[in-house]
Design an enzyme around this catalytic site. Structure first.
Site, PDB file in Angstrom:
ATOM      1  N   ARG A   1     -42.397  22.442  -6.734  1.00  0.00           N
ATOM      2  CA  ARG A   1     -42.279  21.391  -7.741  1.00  0.00           C
ATOM      3  C   ARG A   1     -41.392  20.265  -7.261  1.00  0.00           C
ATOM      4  O   ARG A   1     -41.634  19.097  -7.571  1.00  0.00           O
ATOM      5  CB  ARG A   1     -41.762  21.988  -9.059  1.00  0.00           C
ATOM      6  CG  ARG A   1     -42.858  22.757  -9.807  1.00  0.00           C
ATOM      7  CD  ARG A   1     -42.366  23.356 -11.100  1.00  0.00           C
ATOM      8  NE  ARG A   1     -43.437  24.138 -11.729  1.00  0.00           N
ATOM      9  CZ  ARG A   1     -43.284  25.332 -12.255  1.00  0.00           C
ATOM     10  NH1 ARG A   1     -42.101  25.925 -12.240  1.00  0.00           N
ATOM     11  NH2 ARG A   1     -44.298  25.968 -12.814  1.00  0.00           N
TER      12      ARG A   1
ATOM     13  N   ARG B   1     -51.071  15.292  -2.408  1.00  0.00           N
ATOM     14  CA  ARG B   1     -50.636  15.849  -3.691  1.00  0.00           C
ATOM     15  C   ARG B   1     -51.650  16.850  -4.231  1.00  0.00           C
ATOM     16  O   ARG B   1     -51.290  17.953  -4.689  1.00  0.00           O
ATOM     17  CB  ARG B   1     -50.432  14.702  -4.691  1.00  0.00           C
ATOM     18  CG  ARG B   1     -50.295  15.137  -6.170  1.00  0.00           C
ATOM     19  CD  ARG B   1     -49.107  16.033  -6.373  1.00  0.00           C
ATOM     20  NE  ARG B   1     -48.916  16.388  -7.771  1.00  0.00           N
ATOM     21  CZ  ARG B   1     -49.575  17.352  -8.417  1.00  0.00           C
ATOM     22  NH1 ARG B   1     -50.499  18.056  -7.791  1.00  0.00           N
ATOM     23  NH2 ARG B   1     -49.296  17.619  -9.687  1.00  0.00           N
TER      24      ARG B   1
ATOM     25  N   GLU C   1     -47.353  20.828 -17.576  1.00  0.00           N
ATOM     26  CA  GLU C   1     -48.178  19.630 -17.464  1.00  0.00           C
ATOM     27  C   GLU C   1     -47.705  18.540 -18.423  1.00  0.00           C
ATOM     28  O   GLU C   1     -47.654  17.360 -18.060  1.00  0.00           O
ATOM     29  CB  GLU C   1     -49.640  19.983 -17.735  1.00  0.00           C
ATOM     30  CG  GLU C   1     -50.268  20.842 -16.638  1.00  0.00           C
ATOM     31  CD  GLU C   1     -51.715  21.196 -16.939  1.00  0.00           C
ATOM     32  OE1 GLU C   1     -52.281  20.616 -17.892  1.00  0.00           O
ATOM     33  OE2 GLU C   1     -52.283  22.056 -16.230  1.00  0.00           O
TER      34      GLU C   1
ATOM     35  N   THR D   1     -56.380  19.041  -8.743  1.00  0.00           N
ATOM     36  CA  THR D   1     -55.454  20.013  -8.154  1.00  0.00           C
ATOM     37  C   THR D   1     -55.825  21.423  -8.581  1.00  0.00           C
ATOM     38  O   THR D   1     -55.851  22.357  -7.754  1.00  0.00           O
ATOM     39  CB  THR D   1     -54.003  19.707  -8.577  1.00  0.00           C
ATOM     40  OG1 THR D   1     -53.653  18.385  -8.147  1.00  0.00           O
ATOM     41  CG2 THR D   1     -53.035  20.697  -7.948  1.00  0.00           C
TER      42      THR D   1
ATOM     43  N   GLU E   1     -56.979  24.761  -6.532  1.00  0.00           N
ATOM     44  CA  GLU E   1     -56.326  26.057  -6.714  1.00  0.00           C
ATOM     45  C   GLU E   1     -57.354  27.165  -6.961  1.00  0.00           C
ATOM     46  O   GLU E   1     -57.290  28.245  -6.355  1.00  0.00           O
ATOM     47  CB  GLU E   1     -55.339  25.985  -7.883  1.00  0.00           C
ATOM     48  CG  GLU E   1     -54.134  25.103  -7.622  1.00  0.00           C
ATOM     49  CD  GLU E   1     -53.210  25.017  -8.823  1.00  0.00           C
ATOM     50  OE1 GLU E   1     -53.234  25.936  -9.668  1.00  0.00           O
ATOM     51  OE2 GLU E   1     -52.474  24.029  -8.947  1.00  0.00           O
TER      52      GLU E   1
END
Length: 286
Positions: A18, A154, A197, A268, A272
């Protein structure tokens, strides 16, 4: 000073990841601000609009991107596990290889840069730039490439996030079961943390409001604070301030938030899930 997470030889924990992702927010916001200073310059995205002596048939941006990535490939950029090229058939490095400790188990070599490119060119650029053509083609394309590379890094960091969550003893067995069941929907649910989020989007809005300020019309008061028409320019919520007291923003902070909410976060998580679905392709990698 942050640690280089790529040389640890093991999946970094979520708190370390993070920290890296938060720093990438800054990179992306500033890159968008830099691109927004030029007009749309739509011609640089249209295939065949410009004639190239080397026979290139694509757009100016695609040609420029290929040339930049050729140079970067020669100096080993794409040997790093967090860097992914947008173009194919790149040259081999001119330097000895870099040997990173294995962290990811990525037999599919997942790369969604085509999706990232399409979203950026067709959605992001028209939203953050003024319509028209100012002939700053090279400058615009340079900023585009910086934006694309930051967004790609990112989004593909999702692989490290997925690996870290997969290694979490509390949920490891459930991840293994869902992967074997090919249950992508449940994997998506398990990976999602709505609270994190929501916190990310609030932080992103605050950053975009502050970083995007154009202080050319501001002055300093007796205490050294930035003011516009006598009012404090650094308001907690610039959108709540009267129009005459707002500092002009170089980029629409709501657009930055929507970019993350509608594209960066979903892409993202797409990475994953895809990573996890291939995580056990080699049966000894459990």
């Amino acid at each position: 000073m942050s640690r280089n997470l790529l040389i640890l030889g093991a999946a970094p924990d979520l708190s370390e990841l993070r920290d890296t992702l938060v720093r990438l927010e800054d990179t992306i916001i500033f890159a968008l601000i830099e691109r927004s200073q030029f007009k749309h310059n739509k011609g640089i995205y249209d295939a065949g609009k410009m004639k190239f002596k080397d026979g290139h048939q694509g757009s100016f941006l695609s040609w420029f991107l290929k040339e930049v990535e050729c140079v970067h490939a020669k100096v080993r950029r794409y040997q790093s596990p967090d860097e992914y090229p947008f173009t194919d058939n790149l040259p081999d490095p001119v330097l000895p290889p870099l040997n990173y400790p294995p962290v990811l188990v990525d037999p599919a070599k997942i790369n969604i840069n085509d999706e990232i490119f399409n979203v950026y060119v067709n959605t992001v650029v028209p939203e953050i730039t003024e319509r028209g053509d100012d002939t700053n083609y090279g400058s615009s394309a340079t900023r585009d490439i910086e934006c694309l590379q930051a967004l790609s890094r990112r989004i593909h960091y999702g692989k490290f996030v997925a690996e870290s969550k997969f290694q979490d003893p509390e949920h490891h067995a459930e991840y293994v079961r869902l992967i074997r069941e090919r249950n992508s929907e449940r994997l998506m649910q398990l990976l999602t943390n709505a609270r994190v989020e929501e916190k990310l989007l609030k932080r992103l809005k605050a950053k975009a409001m502050i970083y995007g300020q154009d202080l050319s019309s501001a002055t300093l008061d007796a205490d050294g604070c930035t003011t516009v028409n006598g009012a404090n320019a650094l308001l907690a919520d610039a959108s709540a301030a009267p129009a005459e007291e707002r500092v002009k923003s170089r980029v629409d902070y709501d657009l930055v938030v929507s970019l993350y909410r509608d594209y960066v976060i979903p892409l993202t998580k797409e990475v994953e899930v895809e990573y996890l679905l291939h995580r056990l392709d080699n049966s000894n990698q459990e």
